[in-house]
Structure formats: C-alpha cells, structure tokens
Motif scaffolding. Structure first.
Motif, PDB file in Angstrom:
ATOM      1  N   LEU A  73       1.221  -1.063  -0.550  1.00 11.37           N
ATOM      2  CA  LEU A  73      -0.317   0.087  -0.428  1.00 11.37           C
ATOM      3  C   LEU A  73       0.660   1.133  -0.649  1.00 11.37           C
ATOM      4  O   LEU A  73       0.335   2.495  -0.821  1.00 11.37           O
ATOM      5  N   THR A  74       2.127   1.274   0.000  1.00 10.14           N
ATOM      6  CA  THR A  74       2.588   2.252   1.039  1.00 10.14           C
ATOM      7  C   THR A  74       3.278   2.794  -1.063  1.00 10.14           C
ATOM      8  O   THR A  74       3.161   3.757  -0.645  1.00 10.14           O
ATOM      9  N   GLU A  75       3.831   1.929  -1.716  1.00 12.66           N
ATOM     10  CA  GLU A  75       3.527   2.031  -3.315  1.00 12.66           C
ATOM     11  C   GLU A  75       2.864   3.300  -3.263  1.00 12.66           C
ATOM     12  O   GLU A  75       3.422   4.053  -3.682  1.00 12.66           O
ATOM     13  N   GLY A  76       1.870   3.183  -4.024  1.00 13.29           N
ATOM     14  CA  GLY A  76       0.638   4.204  -3.940  1.00 13.29           C
ATOM     15  C   GLY A  76       0.577   5.529  -3.001  1.00 13.29           C
ATOM     16  O   GLY A  76       0.284   6.244  -3.558  1.00 13.29           O
ATOM     17  N   LEU A  77       0.744   4.878  -2.000  1.00 13.64           N
ATOM     18  CA  LEU A  77       0.821   6.070  -0.865  1.00 13.64           C
ATOM     19  C   LEU A  77       1.581   7.192  -1.430  1.00 13.64           C
ATOM     20  O   LEU A  77       1.160   8.559  -1.303  1.00 13.64           O
ATOM     21  N   THR A  78       2.691   6.537  -1.991  1.00  9.35           N
ATOM     22  CA  THR A  78       3.927   7.669  -2.353  1.00  9.35           C
ATOM     23  C   THR A  78       4.031   8.506  -2.718  1.00  9.35           C
ATOM     24  O   THR A  78       3.675   9.909  -3.467  1.00  9.35           O
ATOM     25  N   LYS A  79       3.145   7.767  -4.205  1.00  3.87           N
ATOM     26  CA  LYS A  79       2.877   8.503  -5.188  1.00  3.87           C
ATOM     27  C   LYS A  79       1.707   9.104  -5.318  1.00  3.87           C
ATOM     28  O   LYS A  79       1.983  10.489  -5.992  1.00  3.87           O
ATOM     29  N   LYS A  80       0.516   8.821  -4.287  1.00  7.07           N
ATOM     30  CA  LYS A  80      -0.678  10.085  -4.518  1.00  7.07           C
ATOM     31  C   LYS A  80      -0.451  10.756  -3.434  1.00  7.07           C
ATOM     32  O   LYS A  80      -1.323  11.590  -3.738  1.00  7.07           O
ATOM     33  N   SER A  81      -0.220  10.471  -2.091  1.00  8.86           N
ATOM     34  CA  SER A  81      -0.395  11.356  -1.233  1.00  8.86           C
ATOM     35  C   SER A  81      -0.460  12.749  -1.499  1.00  8.86           C
ATOM     36  O   SER A  81       0.861  13.116  -1.784  1.00  8.86           O
ATOM     37  N   VAL A 103       0.502  14.763   0.961  1.00  8.48           N
ATOM     38  CA  VAL A 103       2.046  14.566   1.710  1.00  8.48           C
ATOM     39  C   VAL A 103       2.691  13.368   2.012  1.00  8.48           C
ATOM     40  O   VAL A 103       1.982  12.484   1.912  1.00  8.48           O
ATOM     41  N   ALA A 104       4.136  13.915   2.470  1.00  4.69           N
ATOM     42  CA  ALA A 104       4.656  12.192   2.379  1.00  4.69           C
ATOM     43  C   ALA A 104       4.224  11.653   4.112  1.00  4.69           C
ATOM     44  O   ALA A 104       3.824  11.696   4.527  1.00  4.69           O
ATOM     45  N   PRO A 105       4.138  10.424   3.787  1.00  7.65           N
ATOM     46  CA  PRO A 105       3.521   9.263   4.547  1.00  7.65           C
ATOM     47  C   PRO A 105       4.194   9.020   5.771  1.00  7.65           C
ATOM     48  O   PRO A 105       5.106   9.461   5.948  1.00  7.65           O
ATOM     49  N   CYS A 106       3.536   8.475   6.614  1.00 12.65           N
ATOM     50  CA  CYS A 106       4.362   8.543   8.117  1.00 12.65           C
ATOM     51  C   CYS A 106       3.709   7.007   8.386  1.00 12.65           C
ATOM     52  O   CYS A 106       2.325   6.715   8.427  1.00 12.65           O
ATOM     53  N   ASN A 162      13.303  -6.086  10.691  1.00 12.50           N
ATOM     54  CA  ASN A 162      13.457  -6.576   9.297  1.00 12.50           C
ATOM     55  C   ASN A 162      13.430  -5.686   7.940  1.00 12.50           C
ATOM     56  O   ASN A 162      13.438  -5.160   7.077  1.00 12.50           O
ATOM     57  N   LEU A 163      11.909  -5.708   8.430  1.00 10.91           N
ATOM     58  CA  LEU A 163      10.686  -5.248   7.234  1.00 10.91           C
ATOM     59  C   LEU A 163      11.662  -3.297   7.022  1.00 10.91           C
ATOM     60  O   LEU A 163      11.241  -3.157   6.141  1.00 10.91           O
ATOM     61  N   CYS A 164      11.417  -2.836   8.551  1.00 14.97           N
ATOM     62  CA  CYS A 164      11.738  -1.601   8.271  1.00 14.97           C
ATOM     63  C   CYS A 164      12.976  -0.945   7.585  1.00 14.97           C
ATOM     64  O   CYS A 164      13.254  -0.270   6.808  1.00 14.97           O
ATOM     65  N   ALA A 165      14.290  -2.256   7.532  1.00 17.26           N
ATOM     66  CA  ALA A 165      14.809  -1.538   7.168  1.00 17.26           C
ATOM     67  C   ALA A 165      14.691  -1.669   5.433  1.00 17.26           C
ATOM     68  O   ALA A 165      15.189  -1.479   4.649  1.00 17.26           O
ATOM     69  N   TYR A 166      14.129  -2.455   5.284  1.00 18.54           N
ATOM     70  CA  TYR A 166      13.820  -2.636   3.920  1.00 18.54           C
ATOM     71  C   TYR A 166      12.723  -1.774   2.776  1.00 18.54           C
ATOM     72  O   TYR A 166      13.353  -1.361   2.235  1.00 18.54           O
ATOM     73  N   LEU A 167      12.334  -0.798   3.640  1.00 18.54           N
ATOM     74  CA  LEU A 167      10.456  -0.171   4.010  1.00 18.54           C
ATOM     75  C   LEU A 167      12.185   0.944   4.079  1.00 18.54           C
ATOM     76  O   LEU A 167      12.050   1.841   2.810  1.00 18.54           O
ATOM     77  N   ARG A 168      13.220   1.692   4.400  1.00 19.55           N
ATOM     78  CA  ARG A 168      13.795   2.715   4.669  1.00 19.55           C
ATOM     79  C   ARG A 168      14.838   2.678   3.246  1.00 19.55           C
ATOM     80  O   ARG A 168      14.994   3.624   2.740  1.00 19.55           O
ATOM     81  N   GLU A 169      15.361   1.899   2.682  1.00 19.71           N
ATOM     82  CA  GLU A 169      15.744   1.688   1.808  1.00 19.71           C
ATOM     83  C   GLU A 169      15.064   1.713   0.631  1.00 19.71           C
ATOM     84  O   GLU A 169      15.405   2.391  -0.127  1.00 19.71           O
ATOM     85  N   ARG A 170      14.304   1.300   0.240  1.00 29.89           N
ATOM     86  CA  ARG A 170      12.809   1.391  -0.686  1.00 29.89           C
ATOM     87  C   ARG A 170      12.055   2.446  -0.876  1.00 29.89           C
ATOM     88  O   ARG A 170      11.692   2.977  -2.214  1.00 29.89           O
ATOM     89  N   PHE A 171      12.141   3.559   0.572  1.00 25.75           N
ATOM     90  CA  PHE A 171      11.182   4.652   0.509  1.00 25.75           C
ATOM     91  C   PHE A 171      12.152   5.676   0.555  1.00 25.75           C
ATOM     92  O   PHE A 171      11.676   6.092   1.947  1.00 25.75           O
ATOM     93  N   PRO A 172      13.109   6.310  -0.151  1.00 34.57           N
ATOM     94  CA  PRO A 172      13.947   6.947   0.871  1.00 34.57           C
ATOM     95  C   PRO A 172      13.411   8.426   1.526  1.00 34.57           C
ATOM     96  O   PRO A 172      14.019   8.718   2.719  1.00 34.57           O
ATOM     97  N   GLY A 173      12.383   8.667   1.088  1.00 34.16           N
ATOM     98  CA  GLY A 173      11.861  10.090   2.071  1.00 34.16           C
ATOM     99  C   GLY A 173      11.281   9.843   2.948  1.00 34.16           C
ATOM    100  O   GLY A 173      10.602  10.187   3.733  1.00 34.16           O
ATOM    101  N   ILE A 174      10.569   8.602   3.282  1.00 32.64           N
ATOM    102  CA  ILE A 174       9.463   8.212   4.130  1.00 32.64           C
ATOM    103  C   ILE A 174       9.995   8.475   5.750  1.00 32.64           C
ATOM    104  O   ILE A 174      11.281   8.414   6.216  1.00 32.64           O
ATOM    105  N   ASP A 175       8.683   8.933   6.289  1.00 30.74           N
ATOM    106  CA  ASP A 175       8.528   8.732   7.564  1.00 30.74           C
ATOM    107  C   ASP A 175       8.406   7.334   8.533  1.00 30.74           C
ATOM    108  O   ASP A 175       7.486   7.526   7.765  1.00 30.74           O
TER     109      ASP A 175
END
Ligand code: SAM
Length: 268
Positions: free
Chosen positions: A55-63, A65-68, A75-88
């Motif tokens: 869901l984060t992928e669509g959110l970052t594209k369409k929202s 404001v930057a999602p939190c 383990n997933l946090c490390a992956y998410l940080r890498e995949r969505f660098p601007g994310i809070d």
C-alpha cells in the motif's frame, strides 16, 4: 515483485506473531489507497503496518503529503527505508506510540494485523476528532461485528461504538488468495468517516456499552442496574420508550446514545 520473492531476497519468513499476510492484489492496493485519499486535503497520512510496501507504494505516489508509516518488524523497517528513502518511518509497536505534537487532519490506512485489530481500532478512536478518514482491513469476522445491525448475532458493543462514532462503509470482502501467505479466513475493508462527537464523555459511553452487553442473555435493566440504579433506569427507559424487558442487542446505536445522554454527564 511477489512477497514470496521479496521475503526470500531479504532472507526472512512471514511472521505469524505480527499477523503478516502481505497483499498481492494490485486491484485492492489501488482501491484502498484511492478510497482513502479521494477528495481529502490531509495534513498527515499514516499507514499502520506497511509490511513490504504493497500500500505504501501507491500512497507515496498519490498522497499530497509524505506518509508516516508505523512498522513493528525490524527486518521490514530496514527494507522500507531503502525502498522509500523519503518516508517518515516509526519503528516499533503502534499501540505504544504517542504523538509528540497535537494531531491535525490525519488520514489512516492499514491492512491491519488480525491479532491486534481491536486494540488498534480503539486506540484510533482516542484520536477521532483529528482524523478525517480511515480505511482499514480486518478479519471478516471482526468487520461483521463492526457493521452489524441490532438483533443480529454479530451485533454487540464493538458495533455500537463503531457506528456511534463513525459512518462505516464496507469496501468489500477480500478473499485469502489476495494475500501471501494466504490467511485461513476472508478479510473485509471498511472506510470510516468520523461523525460529530456526541455530547457524552467517551470513556463513560464505552463503559456503559460494555456493561450493557456484559451478559447478553440478561435484560439490559439487570446489566445496568448495579451501576446506574434501577429506579433511575426505569424512569429513563420510560422517557425514551425502551421496554424494561429489552436486551442490549435490541437497541440501536442511536438509542444507546439517547440512553447515555440521559444517564451520563456531558462531555466537558
Ligand atoms: N500493509 C502490508 C500489506 O498490505 O501487504 C502488510 C500488512 S500485514 C497484514 C500487517 C503488518 O503490520 C505487518 O507488516 C506487521 O509486521 C505489522 N505489524 C504487526 N503488529 C504491529 C504493531 N503492533 N505495530 C506496527 N506494525 C505492526
């Protein structure tokens, strides 16, 4: 990439204890994100349990404001940080999180872990006055309780509370095949639009509803007498046209609110 391959490339497995069933259906990802954002001008957009980012992928594209996002699995946090660098990204248990600043115009999205859906729902209720809309996915059984109508088997305190504080709309049943790994049961997505706050104190209202349903087979009068006094209850029931023999499951959320307004102090 399919979640199976994503997990394999990270060298991890889906964790049952975190309720990890990852969405594989682009149709549902799009529906949930689009429903959340439609017509809204939020100051904040949250996602609870982003997992592998379906869901984060669509959110970052369409929202606008930057999602939190709130994720408990390191383990997933490390992956998410890498995949969505601007994310809070807030790493940890959403149930333990408290905002540092007052909340304002928040949108909330979550394909919620089944095991903590109910506590998350009630935690979000505390912030209702700052929330514009929520789109949440639940185990179908819990969704049925949220949406249930009076006198039906699923109707209880959860439905009364949900329908008192929100307009609810089911977005549909999501079959197990839309997730990896496949859960044993169906899921259901619900859109929540907060209603104006009732005049009664919320904590006292929740207690009243809990007590009303404490013994389902007993009459409402019996369940509430201990706390509110039989004579007072009988007088209020008469004014509101509620039978002294009624059971909690026969009252609509509106009637519960009428009852609360007669029995409880007003919200300060
Ligand atoms: N949103 C992703 C999707 O739709 O594919 C994942 C959904 S999965 C059902 C639930 C997610 O919530 C998992 O990533 C899990 O690690 C996370 N989670 C579970 N309990 C949590 C909690 N208490 N606080 C924050 N995240 C949690």
């Amino acid at each position: 990439m399919h979640p199976r391959s994503q997990l394999a490339s990270l060298g991890v497995h889906a964790k049952k204890r975190f309720g990890q069933n990852f969405l594989t259906s682009p149709h549902w990802s799009q529906t949930l994100v689009d429903t959340l954002l439609e017509g809204m001008t939020p100051a904040a957009v949250w996602e609870i349990g982003p997992g592998l980012g379906a869901l984060t992928e669509g959110l970052t594209k369409k929202s606008p404001v930057a999602p939190c996002v709130f994720e408990i699995d390191r383990n997933l946090c490390a992956y998410l940080r890498e995949r969505f660098p601007g994310i809070d990204l807030v790493e940890g248990d959403f149930l333990k999180w408290e905002p540092r600043e007052p909340l304002d115009r928040v949108l909330v999205l979550g394909n919620l872990p089944y095991n903590v859906s109910s506590p998350i729902f009630f935690k979000l209720l505390e912030w209702k006055s700052s929330i514009l809309r929520m789109v949440l996915t639940f185990q179908r059984e819990f969704a049925r309780r949220l949406l249930a109508k009076p006198t039906t088997p699923d109707y209880g305190g959860t439905g009364v509370v949900a329908q008192t504080f929100y307009e609810l709309q089911s977005l549909g049943v999501i079959p197990p095949g839309a997730f990896y790994p496949k859960p044993d049961v169906d899921s259901e997505a619900i859109c929540f639009e907060p209603k104006a706050d009732p005049r009664v104190d919320r904590t006292a209202f929740l207690r009243l509803v809990r007590e009303a349903f404490s013994h389902r087979r007993k009459m409402l009068l019996k369940n509430l007498s201990h706390h509110y006094g039989k004579d007072k209850l009988l007088a209020v029931f008469e004014t509101l046209g509620i039978s002294s023999k009624a059971r909690a499951e026969e009252l609509s959320p509106g009637q519960f609110l009428d009852l609360a307004e007669s029995l409880l102090p007003s919200r300060s």
